[in-house]
Write an enzyme that holds these catalytic residues in place. Structure first.
Site, PDB file in Angstrom:
ATOM      1  N   LYS A 155       0.823  -1.218   0.000  1.00 42.39           N
ATOM      2  CA  LYS A 155       0.000   0.000   0.000  1.00 42.39           C
ATOM      3  C   LYS A 155       0.848   1.254   0.000  1.00 42.39           C
ATOM      4  O   LYS A 155       0.470   2.256  -0.603  1.00 42.39           O
ATOM      5  CB  LYS A 155      -0.939   0.012   1.212  1.00 42.39           C
ATOM      6  CG  LYS A 155      -2.141  -0.905   1.057  1.00 42.39           C
ATOM      7  CD  LYS A 155      -3.259  -0.504   2.000  1.00 42.39           C
ATOM      8  CE  LYS A 155      -4.478  -1.384   1.805  1.00 42.39           C
ATOM      9  NZ  LYS A 155      -5.506  -1.147   2.828  1.00 42.39           N
ATOM     10  N   LYS A 183      -7.734 -10.120  -8.660  1.00 41.20           N
ATOM     11  CA  LYS A 183      -8.947 -10.329  -7.874  1.00 41.20           C
ATOM     12  C   LYS A 183      -9.964  -9.222  -8.120  1.00 41.20           C
ATOM     13  O   LYS A 183      -9.604  -8.095  -8.459  1.00 41.20           O
ATOM     14  CB  LYS A 183      -8.616 -10.513  -6.388  1.00 41.20           C
ATOM     15  CG  LYS A 183      -8.304  -9.299  -5.582  1.00 41.20           C
ATOM     16  CD  LYS A 183      -8.264  -9.697  -4.095  1.00 41.20           C
ATOM     17  CE  LYS A 183      -8.515  -8.470  -3.236  1.00 41.20           C
ATOM     18  NZ  LYS A 183      -8.575  -8.730  -1.816  1.00 41.20           N
ATOM     19  N   LYS A 241     -12.691  -3.411  -5.248  1.00 41.90           N
ATOM     20  CA  LYS A 241     -13.393  -2.131  -5.326  1.00 41.90           C
ATOM     21  C   LYS A 241     -12.472  -1.020  -5.805  1.00 41.90           C
ATOM     22  O   LYS A 241     -12.924   0.035  -6.203  1.00 41.90           O
ATOM     23  CB  LYS A 241     -14.045  -1.773  -3.997  1.00 41.90           C
ATOM     24  CG  LYS A 241     -13.144  -1.785  -2.792  1.00 41.90           C
ATOM     25  CD  LYS A 241     -14.017  -1.758  -1.519  1.00 41.90           C
ATOM     26  CE  LYS A 241     -13.197  -2.112  -0.306  1.00 41.90           C
ATOM     27  NZ  LYS A 241     -14.006  -2.588   0.808  1.00 41.90           N
TER      28      LYS A 241
HETATM   29  P1  AMP Z   1     -11.835  -5.640   1.028  1.00 43.20           P
HETATM   30  O1  AMP Z   1     -12.856  -5.304  -0.005  1.00 43.20           O
HETATM   31  O2  AMP Z   1     -10.503  -5.959   0.432  1.00 43.20           O
HETATM   32  O3  AMP Z   1     -11.777  -4.660   2.174  1.00 43.20           O
HETATM   33  O4  AMP Z   1     -12.271  -7.015   1.686  1.00 43.20           O
HETATM   34  C1  AMP Z   1     -13.407  -7.198   2.507  1.00 43.20           C
HETATM   35  C2  AMP Z   1     -13.659  -8.684   2.672  1.00 43.20           C
HETATM   36  O5  AMP Z   1     -14.041  -9.268   1.404  1.00 43.20           O
HETATM   37  C3  AMP Z   1     -12.427  -9.480   3.130  1.00 43.20           C
HETATM   38  O6  AMP Z   1     -12.856 -10.521   3.980  1.00 43.20           O
HETATM   39  C4  AMP Z   1     -11.869 -10.051   1.836  1.00 43.20           C
HETATM   40  O7  AMP Z   1     -11.145 -11.239   2.057  1.00 43.20           O
HETATM   41  C5  AMP Z   1     -13.128 -10.299   1.022  1.00 43.20           C
HETATM   42  N1  AMP Z   1     -12.839 -10.131  -0.424  1.00 43.20           N
HETATM   43  C6  AMP Z   1     -12.481  -8.985  -1.050  1.00 43.20           C
HETATM   44  N2  AMP Z   1     -12.319  -9.181  -2.374  1.00 43.20           N
HETATM   45  C7  AMP Z   1     -12.561 -10.509  -2.599  1.00 43.20           C
HETATM   46  C8  AMP Z   1     -12.563 -11.339  -3.761  1.00 43.20           C
HETATM   47  N3  AMP Z   1     -12.297 -10.847  -4.971  1.00 43.20           N
HETATM   48  N4  AMP Z   1     -12.875 -12.645  -3.608  1.00 43.20           N
HETATM   49  C9  AMP Z   1     -13.167 -13.153  -2.398  1.00 43.20           C
HETATM   50  N5  AMP Z   1     -13.199 -12.427  -1.266  1.00 43.20           N
HETATM   51  C10 AMP Z   1     -12.897 -11.116  -1.339  1.00 43.20           C
END
Ligand code: AMP
Ligand code: TRP
Length: 346
Positions: free
Chosen positions: A121, A210, A213
């Site tokens: 980051k 992946k 957002k």
């Molecule tokens: P984040 O959006 O990175 O803050 O992640 C929030 C939650 O969603 C965390 O538990 C991540 O592990 C899960 N997560 C985020 N992106 C993915 C993805 N593409 N596939 C599966 N889980 C995800």
């Protein structure tokens, strides 16, 4: 409770946090929220909108407030029962900040210097990163240990942070707990719930990345707010190859986009990828994509409609979060009191 059992005596408790920093998407839903919903019957669960983590990178205040309410509404719309679970904002329970400070003094610079997420980051601009971004994992440890949570559902990317939480718990126990008979195992060593079957949903435009957002193009992801038409359109335009679907898993090798769509189908339908391939072997994407879109719309449509309904009454959402914070405090207060006592704060 497996490895904590012989030492830590407290109840099993689940804690997880999600940053309210953007649109909730299908990856968040299948990788996190859907698992939380499934877990609510087996554990006492706390789910926290980690707004204090969010501001480790500047957030527009109005956007942060909107995203926080939207995330809470998304949890509820997805089937998380706010009476059964404790849904709340991190910033509303002051123990998070207080324990994080103590952990800033327990964790070692060397431990944090090894965190790969900070390196990713902060990138080349390390000197410009906020101090909060560096200390982020200490706050995460505080989130978990403020409730003596024993189990933490997280994605693969958070494994290193959870290991650090265990190191902090262990060092606190050694430094302070061991001075007081009976407090040697004051904090549990929290265990990750990663789940071999935890979905990793990838971008609709690049099967090696992946779904995220932070990706600029909205066509790379399905947002839980998308309407039915947009969901269908995004699947229709999803990148694929020209081959039909294979009959077996091995046939998805080196076909990341095809593999991703099969994974999404399987996770939505709660069946194995093998089963999806059995059902669609030999069919092209011209047939598979509309079937996938129909399945997604059938599952996500009702969630979105409920979400939209909830968002018409944000005062009610605030009330749920306020009640959640009050319940969280009743768990945290006696724990933080003991912590102060162990550290020697009078
Ligand atoms: P984040 O959006 O990175 O803050 O992640 C929030 C939650 O969603 C965390 O538990 C991540 O592990 C899960 N997560 C985020 N992106 C993915 C993805 N593409 N596939 C599966 N889980 C995800
Ligand atoms: N760092 C986590 C993420 O980015 C969010 C988080 C904050 C968290 N505190 C937590 C997750 C405590 C689990 C437990 O996904």
């Amino acid at each position: 409770m497996s490895e904590n059992a012989p030492t830590y005596q407290g109840p099993e408790r689940v804690f997880s946090g999600i940053q309210p920093t953007g649109n909730v998407h299908l990856g968040n839903y299948l990788g996190a929220i859907k698992r939380f919903v499934a877990m609510q019957h087996d554990y006492e669960c706390l789910y926290c909108m980690v707004d204090m983590h969010a501001i480790t990178v500047f957030q527009d205040p109005a956007e942060l407030a909107r995203h926080t309410r939207e995330l809470a509404a998304m949890f509820i719309a997805s089937g998380l029962d706010p009476d059964k679970n404790i849904l709340f904002n991190q910033s509303k329970v002051s123990g998070h900040a207080e324990l994080a400070w103590i952990f800033n003094c327990v964790a070692r610079m060397g431990w944090l210097n090894r965190m790969t997420q900070f390196k990713d980051k902060a990138g080349k601009h390390r000197e410009n990163a906020s101090v909060g971004l560096f200390a982020y994992p200490n706050l995460m440890a505080a989130d978990i240990l403020l409730y003596k949570a024993t189990h933490v559902p997280i994605g693969d990317d958070q494994k290193q942070h959870l290991e650090l939480s265990r190191d902090i718990a262990q060092k606190f126990n050694n430094d302070y707990g061991s001075l007081r008979p009976g407090a040697e195992h004051f904090f549990p060593l929290p265990e990750p719930l990663i789940g071999a079957e935890a979905a990793r949903i990838r971008s609709l435009r690049d099967g090696t990345k992946k779904m995220s957002k932070s990706e600029i193009s909205d066509m790379t992801r399905i947002n839980l707010k998308d309407d039915d038409e947009l969901i269908a359109k995004k699947f229709k335009k999803a990148r694929t190859d020209a081959e039909p679907l294979p009959g077996e898993l091995a046939g998805l090798k080196d076909r990341p986009e095809a593999d991703n769509l099969v994974e999404i189908y399987a996770t939505l339908a709660d069946i194995s990828k093998e089963q999806v391939l059995k059902d669609y072997a030999g069919q092209g994407f011209g047939a598979f994509k509309p079937a996938l879109a129909d399945l997604a719309v059938a599952q996500l449509g009702p969630i979105r409609n409920r979400f939209n309904e909830l968002m018409t009454d944000t005062a009610a959402i605030d009330k749920v979060l306020e009640q959640g914070a009050a319940r969280a405090r009743t768990i945290a207060d006696p724990i933080i009191k003991e912590v102060r006592d162990l550290v020697g704060f009078v």
